[in-house]
Design a protein around this motif. Structure first.
Motif, PDB file in Angstrom:
ATOM      1  N   ILE A  19      30.883  63.502  29.339  1.00 36.68           N
ATOM      2  CA  ILE A  19      29.468  63.172  29.546  1.00 36.68           C
ATOM      3  C   ILE A  19      29.262  62.907  31.039  1.00 36.68           C
ATOM      4  O   ILE A  19      30.004  62.139  31.646  1.00 36.68           O
ATOM      5  N   PRO A  20      28.255  63.554  31.644  1.00 35.74           N
ATOM      6  CA  PRO A  20      28.045  63.358  33.081  1.00 35.74           C
ATOM      7  C   PRO A  20      27.829  61.890  33.438  1.00 35.74           C
ATOM      8  O   PRO A  20      27.137  61.164  32.740  1.00 35.74           O
ATOM      9  N   VAL A  21      28.430  61.456  34.507  1.00 38.35           N
ATOM     10  CA  VAL A  21      28.380  60.113  35.097  1.00 38.35           C
ATOM     11  C   VAL A  21      28.994  59.060  34.168  1.00 38.35           C
ATOM     12  O   VAL A  21      29.928  58.371  34.558  1.00 38.35           O
ATOM     13  N   ILE A  22      28.526  58.932  32.951  1.00 33.34           N
ATOM     14  CA  ILE A  22      29.010  57.901  32.027  1.00 33.34           C
ATOM     15  C   ILE A  22      30.465  58.150  31.639  1.00 33.34           C
ATOM     16  O   ILE A  22      31.248  57.211  31.515  1.00 33.34           O
ATOM     17  N   GLY A  23      30.854  59.403  31.435  1.00 29.02           N
ATOM     18  CA  GLY A  23      32.211  59.735  31.024  1.00 29.02           C
ATOM     19  C   GLY A  23      33.258  59.435  32.078  1.00 29.02           C
ATOM     20  O   GLY A  23      34.448  59.408  31.786  1.00 29.02           O
ATOM     21  N   PHE A  24      32.824  59.197  33.296  1.00 28.22           N
ATOM     22  CA  PHE A  24      33.737  58.867  34.378  1.00 28.22           C
ATOM     23  C   PHE A  24      34.515  57.582  34.075  1.00 28.22           C
ATOM     24  O   PHE A  24      35.710  57.496  34.333  1.00 28.22           O
ATOM     25  N   PHE A  25      33.847  56.595  33.520  1.00 25.24           N
ATOM     26  CA  PHE A  25      34.466  55.279  33.315  1.00 25.24           C
ATOM     27  C   PHE A  25      35.547  55.288  32.232  1.00 25.24           C
ATOM     28  O   PHE A  25      36.640  54.774  32.470  1.00 25.24           O
ATOM     29  N   PRO A  26      35.303  55.863  31.045  1.00 27.89           N
ATOM     30  CA  PRO A  26      36.420  55.951  30.096  1.00 27.89           C
ATOM     31  C   PRO A  26      37.541  56.858  30.599  1.00 27.89           C
ATOM     32  O   PRO A  26      38.719  56.621  30.318  1.00 27.89           O
ATOM     33  N   SER A  27      37.196  57.876  31.366  1.00 29.94           N
ATOM     34  CA  SER A  27      38.215  58.762  31.933  1.00 29.94           C
ATOM     35  C   SER A  27      39.089  58.012  32.929  1.00 29.94           C
ATOM     36  O   SER A  27      40.312  58.175  32.936  1.00 29.94           O
ATOM     37  N   LEU A  28      38.466  57.199  33.734  1.00 31.82           N
ATOM     38  CA  LEU A  28      39.214  56.399  34.699  1.00 31.82           C
ATOM     39  C   LEU A  28      40.158  55.433  33.981  1.00 31.82           C
ATOM     40  O   LEU A  28      41.302  55.244  34.402  1.00 31.82           O
ATOM     41  N   TRP A  29      39.696  54.857  32.891  1.00 32.16           N
ATOM     42  CA  TRP A  29      40.520  53.939  32.120  1.00 32.16           C
ATOM     43  C   TRP A  29      41.729  54.662  31.519  1.00 32.16           C
ATOM     44  O   TRP A  29      42.840  54.145  31.541  1.00 32.16           O
ATOM     45  N   VAL A  30      41.522  55.862  30.987  1.00 28.95           N
ATOM     46  CA  VAL A  30      42.607  56.636  30.381  1.00 28.95           C
ATOM     47  C   VAL A  30      43.648  57.001  31.428  1.00 28.95           C
ATOM     48  O   VAL A  30      44.856  56.879  31.202  1.00 28.95           O
ATOM     49  N   VAL A  31      43.206  57.441  32.596  1.00 28.43           N
ATOM     50  CA  VAL A  31      44.144  57.821  33.650  1.00 28.43           C
ATOM     51  C   VAL A  31      44.873  56.588  34.183  1.00 28.43           C
ATOM     52  O   VAL A  31      46.070  56.643  34.468  1.00 28.43           O
ATOM     53  N   TYR A  32      44.177  55.475  34.283  1.00 32.00           N
ATOM     54  CA  TYR A  32      44.796  54.240  34.765  1.00 32.00           C
ATOM     55  C   TYR A  32      45.867  53.754  33.796  1.00 32.00           C
ATOM     56  O   TYR A  32      46.957  53.369  34.197  1.00 32.00           O
ATOM     57  N   ARG A  33      45.560  53.751  32.509  1.00 34.26           N
ATOM     58  CA  ARG A  33      46.493  53.271  31.498  1.00 34.26           C
ATOM     59  C   ARG A  33      47.604  54.273  31.209  1.00 34.26           C
ATOM     60  O   ARG A  33      48.697  53.891  30.839  1.00 34.26           O
ATOM     61  N   HIS A  34      47.310  55.539  31.349  1.00 34.75           N
ATOM     62  CA  HIS A  34      48.271  56.628  31.149  1.00 34.75           C
ATOM     63  C   HIS A  34      48.907  56.572  29.755  1.00 34.75           C
ATOM     64  O   HIS A  34      50.081  56.867  29.579  1.00 34.75           O
ATOM     65  N   GLN A  35      48.125  56.139  28.764  1.00 38.62           N
ATOM     66  CA  GLN A  35      48.602  56.080  27.390  1.00 38.62           C
ATOM     67  C   GLN A  35      47.703  56.936  26.520  1.00 38.62           C
ATOM     68  O   GLN A  35      46.976  56.441  25.670  1.00 38.62           O
TER      69      GLN A  35
END
Length: 118
Positions: A19-35
């Protein structure tokens, strides 16, 4: 969960990241957690790369339009094209995920992999 297990990722999770703009935040969390699964990490990396590319282009063009007297209108029009392009590409990727097709973008997916490689 063991590393060898294949767990199917619901399409709704992948769509959330695109999702544009909003999807950035869950994506950042996934990459940060790497799980997450390999597919979810790839979609998250692509989403973050698209968002950062759009945001940096947006800020540079807006700054240029604010400081320029001659190119103001041209830079603002170019800025709107970049913004529209970002939203259209994101929506197109959501449709491709819904259809079960590849979410990879030539150039951007490989750039995202190179940026987030450990």
């Amino acid at each position: 969960m063991e590393t060898g297990e294949k767990v199917p990722i619901p399409k709704t999770q992948l769509i959330l990241h695109l999702i544009p703009v909003i999807g950035f935040f869950p994506s950042l969390w996934v990459v940060y957690r790497h799980q997450a699964s390999r597919e979810q990490l790839a979609v998250s990396r692509l989403s973050i790369t698209l968002a950062f590319t759009w945001l940096s282009s947006y800020l540079l063009l807006a700054t240029g339009a604010a400081t320029s007297e001659f190119f103001t209108l041209r830079l603002l029009i170019l800025n709107s094209f970049f913004t529209s392009g970002y939203f259209l590409v994101s929506i197109w990727l959501v449709v491709r995920v819904l259809q079960g097709k590849s979410y990879r973008l030539p150039g951007m997916s490989s750039l995202a992999e190179r940026i987030f490689r450990k």
